[in-house]
Scaffold this motif. Structure first.
Motif, mmCIF file in Angstrom:
data_model
loop_
_atom_site.group_PDB
_atom_site.id
_atom_site.type_symbol
_atom_site.label_atom_id
_atom_site.label_comp_id
_atom_site.label_asym_id
_atom_site.label_seq_id
_atom_site.Cartn_x
_atom_site.Cartn_y
_atom_site.Cartn_z
ATOM 1 N N THR A 53 -2.078 76.382 70.118
ATOM 2 C CA THR A 53 -2.006 77.485 69.161
ATOM 3 C C THR A 53 -1.700 76.938 67.773
ATOM 4 O OG1 THR A 53 0.312 77.850 69.777
ATOM 5 C CG2 THR A 53 -1.337 79.205 70.880
ATOM 6 N N HIS A 54 -1.734 77.804 66.792
ATOM 7 C CA HIS A 54 -1.523 77.396 65.401
ATOM 8 C C HIS A 54 -0.136 76.785 65.209
ATOM 9 C CE1 HIS A 54 -1.608 77.414 61.063
ATOM 10 N NE2 HIS A 54 -0.456 78.060 61.074
ATOM 11 N N VAL A 55 -0.120 75.619 64.595
ATOM 12 C CA VAL A 55 1.124 74.958 64.193
ATOM 13 C C VAL A 55 0.982 74.726 62.691
ATOM 14 C CG1 VAL A 55 2.573 72.923 64.491
ATOM 15 C CG2 VAL A 55 1.375 73.882 66.469
ATOM 16 N N PRO A 56 1.901 75.269 61.867
ATOM 17 C CA PRO A 56 1.705 75.274 60.422
ATOM 18 C C PRO A 56 1.569 73.907 59.756
ATOM 19 C CG PRO A 56 3.843 76.234 61.010
ATOM 20 C CD PRO A 56 3.114 75.953 62.276
ATOM 21 N N TRP A 57 2.176 72.871 60.292
ATOM 22 C CA TRP A 57 2.122 71.559 59.642
ATOM 23 C C TRP A 57 0.899 70.729 60.033
ATOM 24 C CZ3 TRP A 57 2.200 68.374 63.732
ATOM 25 C CH2 TRP A 57 2.965 68.719 64.847
ATOM 26 N N VAL A 58 0.091 71.220 60.945
ATOM 27 C CA VAL A 58 -1.093 70.465 61.384
ATOM 28 C C VAL A 58 -2.168 70.503 60.303
ATOM 29 C CG1 VAL A 58 -2.988 70.387 63.052
ATOM 30 C CG2 VAL A 58 -0.648 70.734 63.842
ATOM 31 N N ARG A 59 -2.554 69.320 59.845
ATOM 32 C CA ARG A 59 -3.600 69.196 58.819
ATOM 33 C C ARG A 59 -4.884 68.589 59.386
ATOM 34 N NH1 ARG A 59 -0.956 72.519 56.944
ATOM 35 N NH2 ARG A 59 0.505 72.310 55.247
ATOM 36 N N GLU A 60 -4.761 67.931 60.509
ATOM 37 C CA GLU A 60 -5.924 67.320 61.155
ATOM 38 C C GLU A 60 -5.944 67.757 62.611
ATOM 39 O OE1 GLU A 60 -7.703 62.894 62.187
ATOM 40 O OE2 GLU A 60 -6.138 63.081 60.676
ATOM 41 N N GLN A 61 -6.987 68.478 62.994
ATOM 42 C CA GLN A 61 -7.121 68.975 64.364
ATOM 43 C C GLN A 61 -7.696 67.885 65.269
ATOM 44 O OE1 GLN A 61 -6.036 71.891 65.432
ATOM 45 N NE2 GLN A 61 -5.502 72.673 63.419
ATOM 46 N N ILE A 62 -7.402 67.988 66.546
ATOM 47 C CA ILE A 62 -7.986 67.094 67.540
ATOM 48 C C ILE A 62 -8.586 67.941 68.654
ATOM 49 C CG2 ILE A 62 -6.524 65.097 67.043
ATOM 50 C CD1 ILE A 62 -4.729 65.932 69.378
ATOM 51 N N VAL A 63 -9.577 67.402 69.307
ATOM 52 C CA VAL A 63 -10.216 68.102 70.417
ATOM 53 C C VAL A 63 -10.187 67.210 71.656
ATOM 54 C CG1 VAL A 63 -11.684 69.573 69.014
ATOM 55 C CG2 VAL A 63 -12.503 67.323 69.649
ATOM 56 N N PRO A 64 -10.198 67.788 72.825
ATOM 57 C CA PRO A 64 -10.249 69.230 73.056
ATOM 58 C C PRO A 64 -8.882 69.872 72.783
ATOM 59 C CG PRO A 64 -10.055 68.113 75.157
ATOM 60 C CD PRO A 64 -10.172 67.046 74.092
ATOM 61 N N HIS A 65 -8.905 71.131 72.383
ATOM 62 C CA HIS A 65 -7.666 71.868 72.159
ATOM 63 C C HIS A 65 -7.568 73.071 73.095
ATOM 64 C CE1 HIS A 65 -10.133 74.644 69.860
ATOM 65 N NE2 HIS A 65 -10.559 73.601 69.157
ATOM 66 N N SER A 66 -8.466 73.102 74.096
ATOM 67 C CA SER A 66 -8.398 74.129 75.138
ATOM 68 C C SER A 66 -9.185 73.645 76.346
ATOM 69 C CB SER A 66 -8.955 75.458 74.629
ATOM 70 O OG SER A 66 -10.331 75.343 74.361
#
Length: 97
Positions: A53-66
């Motif tokens: 779920t959304h985390v405010p300090w995350v600036r770079e996403q990684i996959v898979p996230h589900s």
């Protein structure tokens, strides 16, 4: 007997008292993921959906996230591993232990 994963972080009912198989993971007060038992679809019925779920300090996403797991503890593991990867990637301290 195969070892069952023991969650590191705190997990709470997403909708307390409503009887849903739906839980949110927390690191202190920061929510970071969710697992839900699929009780509606034909192809994933009885499996556990996990997602970050959304985390405010995350600036770079990684996959898979589900994704999907057969057991709730494995879905927890997937969410917690994803979150710990985000912590490391963003140079954040671990709190939930």
């Amino acid at each position: 007997m195969e070892d069952v994963y023991q969650p590191i972080y705190k997990w709470r009912e997403t909708w307390p008292g409503e009887g849903h198989q739906d839980f949110s993971g927390f690191d202190d007060e920061q929510s970071f993921g969710r697992i839900q038992l699929d009780q509606t679809s034909h192809t994933k019925l009885g499996m556990w959906k996990w997602n970050a779920t959304h985390v405010p300090w995350v600036r770079e996403q990684i996959v898979p996230h589900s994704g999907w797991e057969a057991m709730s503890r494995e879905a927890c593991r997937r969410v917690e591993e994803h979150y710990e990867t985000l912590l490391k990637l963003h140079g954040r301290p671990k709190h939930g232990r």
